[in-house]
Enzyme design. Structure first.
Site: not given
Length: 620
Positions: A311-313
């Site tokens: 998952t991204d930031k």
């Protein structure tokens, strides 16, 4: 051919066998090489080896069912093959029983000589003349001699100790075992004796250990199943306590952790250098719980860490799956889950813990994944109406920063008109048609960064992309959930697909733009929706359950009724979705995104459909 092979006298003189088996393919033999033999001697291996070492062996093939009669010149039955055959320059001579008997006696004498020579001592002249066999391949297990001395040892069935390669590789720079991370985030590493003392209290205590999220049914059930070696501290064996300062030794087990978290304060799931990540927090919690040894802390390859998704930031998750090999202090997975939750921050929670097979990998054995995106309804209203609302509040000025496009005063002035908007049935149908265009296998090179259309890794398979029923937030904003199911996704792919579909629904882009963006011949810039609306909804392991579900606990959290499903539903509805709605009220991320789309990128990122791949990558 289909029938039996026929030998013609003028075409081939004799047949020579190219291996020890009489069933092997035969080839013509020149007339200068001839030796009489019998069919009975064919099966005598020692006779064959002795004769083939000096000259070619002449043998008839068993596949040949006919021979020639030298008197009549016609083919006769194969019964004559039991007699001897002698080579002549111009044909085949008739068989002679006397010659056959002589050759049979010669073969028996040769066999007897071979047996006699094999029993002689190696020091005798006959023993020295015997051919030596080549040594078998030792696969590196034989001892090698160096300067007359034996060196090395057999490594078969030897296990490497955890501390053997501790000094070979440094700890990961994104782990809290790294001194730079400890100083950067002011983290104190507890001592080993304090960790073991706390673990003993938790194992012996009957009180429940709850996480900071107040999840329902978060108590441990069942009797604790501590190993016998850990229960007897006086036993001086492997895995037991030998002195007061020694660590408790528990059996190692591979487990799968069903993790949920709010990613607002973290830089993504994957561990990263000098960044606060979810994986670093989970590893630190396992170490504080006494489930990772000090030698393995900070070395991801030692405990076989694997994540089902990256998952991204700022992206949240309700169903992240992590596989890791730990020192298992109890076989009660509910108790184990409670112990780990007691050492985690309040925005991270273990929803379930399942014992898996030793070769399980959460990354490679995941079949598909489902993401959900929460989109506010005011992003679907007509583009001309949106621009007029911004212009009425004086928000159409140029030169503003893209990271902070609107001030707090402008956000407060825009919220009342945006909150009152409700999506129509036509909006939902148009949004559904736009999302359905992404289903199937396409090249998503325009929906990520740094990939060309010729790159095979840009192809992704989308199983479904559907619109759910709208929900009303606590501040009055209507939200539209969208769920996408696929095998895997590229970086920022989902957020860019949502942005393109919202622009097509609003009228800022046409559906033809979506078709062109999925073509390998087109390169264009695509906007990216805020990360605050995206979260990982569910991970699926169907093939693992089919193969190991009967002998092991299945990895199924989507079936209604289980305790893990109840905790997952509670976290999704009461924590993740509520956090997304409240975060928009505080920060106004979607209002800023809508302003940038209408006044900054509208004239730039769709028309460039004929640019070269290199130009498009530079613009990104």
């Amino acid at each position: 051919g289909a029938g039996s092979p026929v030998v013609e006298p003028m075409a081939a003189r004799f047949l020579i066998l190219r291996c020890r088996s009489p069933y092997h393919q035969v080839r013509p033999l020149p007339s200068c090489y001839r030796y009489p033999t019998t069919i009975d001697n064919i099966h005598h291996s020692s006779y064959i080896r002795r004769q083939t070492s000096t000259q070619s062996l002449i043998l008839p093939s068993k596949n040949i069912q006919s021979s020639f009669d030298s008197h009549s010149g016609k083919v006769r039955s194969a019964a004559g093959l039991k007699d001897t055959m002698e080579a002549e320059d111009l044909g085949i001579t008739p068989p002679d029983s006397n010659v056959a008997a002589t050759d049979r006696n010669t073969a028996e004498e040769a066999s007897a000589d071979d047996k006699k020579n094999s029993t002689n001592d190696s020091s005798s002249p006959q023993g020295k003349q015997k051919r030596k066999r080549n040594p078998a391949w030792d696969y590196g297990k034989r001892k090698k001699k160096n300067n007359g001395e034996e060196s090395g040892a057999r490594m078969k069935n030897l296990r490497r100790d955890d501390n053997n390669d501790a000094d070979d590789k440094p700890v990961h720079e994104g782990s809290y075992a790294c001194p730079a991370m400890q100083q950067l985030f002011d983290v104190q590493i507890p001592e080993a004796d304090k960790i073991m003392a706390g673990l003993k209290k938790q194992l012996n205590s009957a009180a429940t250990i709850s996480s900071g999220l107040n999840l329902p049914d978060d108590s441990s059930s069942g009797d604790q199943a501590i190993s016998d070696k850990a229960r007897n501290p006086e036993e001086d064996t492997a895995g037991s306590i030998t002195n007061a300062d020694a660590e408790l030794k528990f059996p190692k087990r591979k487990i799968a952790l069903f993790v949920a978290f709010i990613g607002e304060a973290y830089c993504g799931m994957q561990i990263n250098k000098e960044q606060r990540t979810i994986q670093a927090e989970l590893e630190f919690a396992l170490y504080k719980a006494g489930m990772l040894s000090q030698a393995n802390f900070g070395h991801m390859h030692k405990h076989g860490w694997s994540n089902s998704a990256r998952t991204d930031k700022g992206v949240h998750s309700c169903a992240q799956v992590c596989s890791v090999k730990i020192n298992c202090p109890t076989l009660d997975m509910e108790k184990l889950r409670s112990i780990i939750n007691s050492h985690l921050p309040s925005d991270i929670c273990i929803l379930d813990a399942v014992k898996v097979t030793r070769n399980f990998c959460a990354k490679t054995q995941r079949d598909k994944v489902r993401y959900q995106y929460m989109l506010p309804s005011f992003l679907l209203q007509n583009s001309s109406q949106v621009r007029s609302l911004f212009e009425a509040q004086g928000c159409h000025k140029d030169g503003c920063s893209l990271n902070d496009a609107l001030s707090d005063e402008e956000l407060n002035a825009l919220r009342p008109s945006m909150i009152s908007y409700r999506a129509t049935t036509e909006n939902l149908l148009e949004l559904g048609r736009a999302l359905a265009m992404f289903e199937g296998t396409h090249s998503f090179h325009n929906y990520t960064s740094g990939k060309k259309s010729t790159d095979p890794s840009s192809n992704r398979y989308i199983l479904s992309f559907q619109v759910q029923d709208p929900v009303l937030g606590p501040d009055g904003i209507e939200w539209i959930p969208m769920q996408v199911v696929g095998q895997s996704f590229l970086l920022n792919q989902i957020r860019k697909m949502v942005s393109m579909a919202a622009d097509a629904t609003r009228g800022s882009a046409s559906t033809k733009i979506i078709t062109d963006s999925l073509s390998c011949d087109q390169m264009m810039r695509v906007g990216i929706a805020p990360a605050q609306g995206l979260f990982l909804d569910m991970s699926f392991f169907d093939r693992y359950n089919e193969r190991h579900g009967k002998t092991n606990d299945p990895l199924d959290w989507a079936t209604e009724g289980s305790d893990a499903w109840k905790r997952w539903t509670n976290f999704k509805e009461n924590h993740t979705m509520q956090h997304i709605m409240k975060e928009e009220t505080r920060q106004g991320n979607f209002l800023k995104y809508l302003f940038v789309q209408e006044f900054k990128f509208q004239k730039q990122y769709y028309p460039n459909v004929n640019s070269t791949p290199s130009d498009a990558v530079e613009k990104e």
